[in-house]
Scaffold this active site. Structure first.
Site, PDB file in Angstrom:
ATOM      1  N   LYS A  14       0.728  -1.168  -0.086  1.00 16.04           N
ATOM      2  CA  LYS A  14       0.203   0.083  -0.016  1.00 16.04           C
ATOM      3  C   LYS A  14       0.899   1.114  -0.022  1.00 16.04           C
ATOM      4  CE  LYS A  14      -1.894  -1.027   3.776  1.00 16.04           C
ATOM      5  NZ  LYS A  14      -1.683  -2.018   4.299  1.00 16.04           N
ATOM      6  N   ARG A  89      -9.183   0.929   9.427  1.00 12.43           N
ATOM      7  CA  ARG A  89      -8.859  -0.067   9.661  1.00 12.43           C
ATOM      8  C   ARG A  89      -9.966  -1.363  10.304  1.00 12.43           C
ATOM      9  NH1 ARG A  89      -3.100   0.313   9.313  1.00 12.43           N
ATOM     10  NH2 ARG A  89      -1.836  -1.149   9.723  1.00 12.43           N
ATOM     11  N   ARG A 128      12.545  -7.354   3.466  1.00 13.71           N
ATOM     12  CA  ARG A 128      12.485  -5.971   4.050  1.00 13.71           C
ATOM     13  C   ARG A 128      13.829  -6.182   5.941  1.00 13.71           C
ATOM     14  NH1 ARG A 128       7.635  -5.238   4.414  1.00 13.71           N
ATOM     15  NH2 ARG A 128       7.416  -5.673   6.291  1.00 13.71           N
ATOM     16  N   ARG A 140      11.347  -2.200  12.325  1.00 10.79           N
ATOM     17  CA  ARG A 140      10.835  -1.556  13.836  1.00 10.79           C
ATOM     18  C   ARG A 140      10.280  -3.012  14.285  1.00 10.79           C
ATOM     19  NH1 ARG A 140       5.576  -0.211   9.328  1.00 10.79           N
ATOM     20  NH2 ARG A 140       4.879  -0.884  10.397  1.00 10.79           N
ATOM     21  N   ARG A 151      -0.338  -8.659  13.889  1.00  7.45           N
ATOM     22  CA  ARG A 151      -0.977  -8.403  13.391  1.00  7.45           C
ATOM     23  C   ARG A 151      -2.143  -8.792  11.787  1.00  7.45           C
ATOM     24  NH1 ARG A 151       3.492  -4.819  10.685  1.00  7.45           N
ATOM     25  NH2 ARG A 151       1.426  -3.092  10.766  1.00  7.45           N
TER      26      ARG A 151
END
Ligand code: AMP
Length: 213
Positions: A14, A89, A128, A140, A151
């Site tokens: 996104k 969300r 990543r 992160r 998540r």
């Protein structure tokens, strides 16, 4: 003015696509995750409040998020239109967004869902993180397999119900997010370039809405 929503699970692309659209159409990317992390990094009261929530992968409350978006969208850089990235969300956020846009004389142009299967999302996250570590950066706190799985579960339970909400309004367009970044970009561009984009036609995606298993 064009107001778009990019929907999809964490890591679906996104943010990448929002940045491409931002450059191409002069829209402003509103990434609620980036906004919350900026508050956290600046040490604001809001940032302190949400720090642990973001790290755990849970959702920040709807009231906080709706306030944040409502204030942000009034800024001059949003005047040409926005791309919502990571918002809404929950169905509550989607309903609140409809109301606040109407109150501000705006409306949604299209809702674009990026469909990516969960194993691919886990693989992307691992790549990543490895790239960040190789570059000497700190990944992160929510970029680890356990938190990502959580998540994804929250996505299925809280966020996926937004899809039928927009589908019933005839606004949902689905794009196969497993394609290359360029192909995803072309499909999205085709959707938003349709005259008067939105309400738009039915989704043409290949995976079922609940295909994120
Ligand atoms: P993101 O960068 O979009 O993956 O968001 C990172 C984290 O910020 C999420 O895991 C949530 O903790 C929080 N967050 C971002 N956007 C929202 C939202 N619309 N509603 C609730 N929490 C959010």
């Amino acid at each position: 003015m064009m107001n778009l929503i990019l929907l999809g699970p964490p890591g679906a692309g996104k943010g990448t696509q929002a940045k491409l659209l931002e450059a191409k159409f002069g829209l402003k990317q509103l990434s609620t995750g980036d906004m919350l992390r900026a508050e956290r990094d600046a040490g604001t009261p809001l940032g302190k409040k949400v720090d642990a929530i973001i790290n755990s992968g849970a959702l920040v409350t709807d009231d906080i998020m709706i306030d944040l978006i409502s204030n942000r969208i009034d800024q001059p850089d949003c005047s040409k239109g926005v791309i919502f990235d990571g918002f809404p969300r929950t169905v509550n956020q989607a309903i609140a967004l409809d109301k606040l846009l109407a109150a501000k004389g705006r409306s949604l142009s299209a809702v674009i869902e990026l469909q990516v299967d969960e194993n691919e999302l886990v693989n992307r996250m691992k790549t990543r993180v490895a790239d960040m570590i190789a570059a000497g950066n700190t990944p992160r706190a929510d970029d680890n397999e356990q938190t990502l799985r959580k998540r994804l579960q929250i996505f299925r339970n809280e966020t996926a119900p937004i899809l039928p909400y927009y589908q019933n309004k005839g606004m949902l367009q689905s794009v196969d997010g497993m394609m290359s970044m360029d192909d995803v970009e072309s499909e999205i561009t085709a959707i938003v370039s349709k005259p008067g984009a939105g309400p738009v036609s039915q989704p043409g995606g290949k995976l079922p809405v609940n295909g994120h298993s």
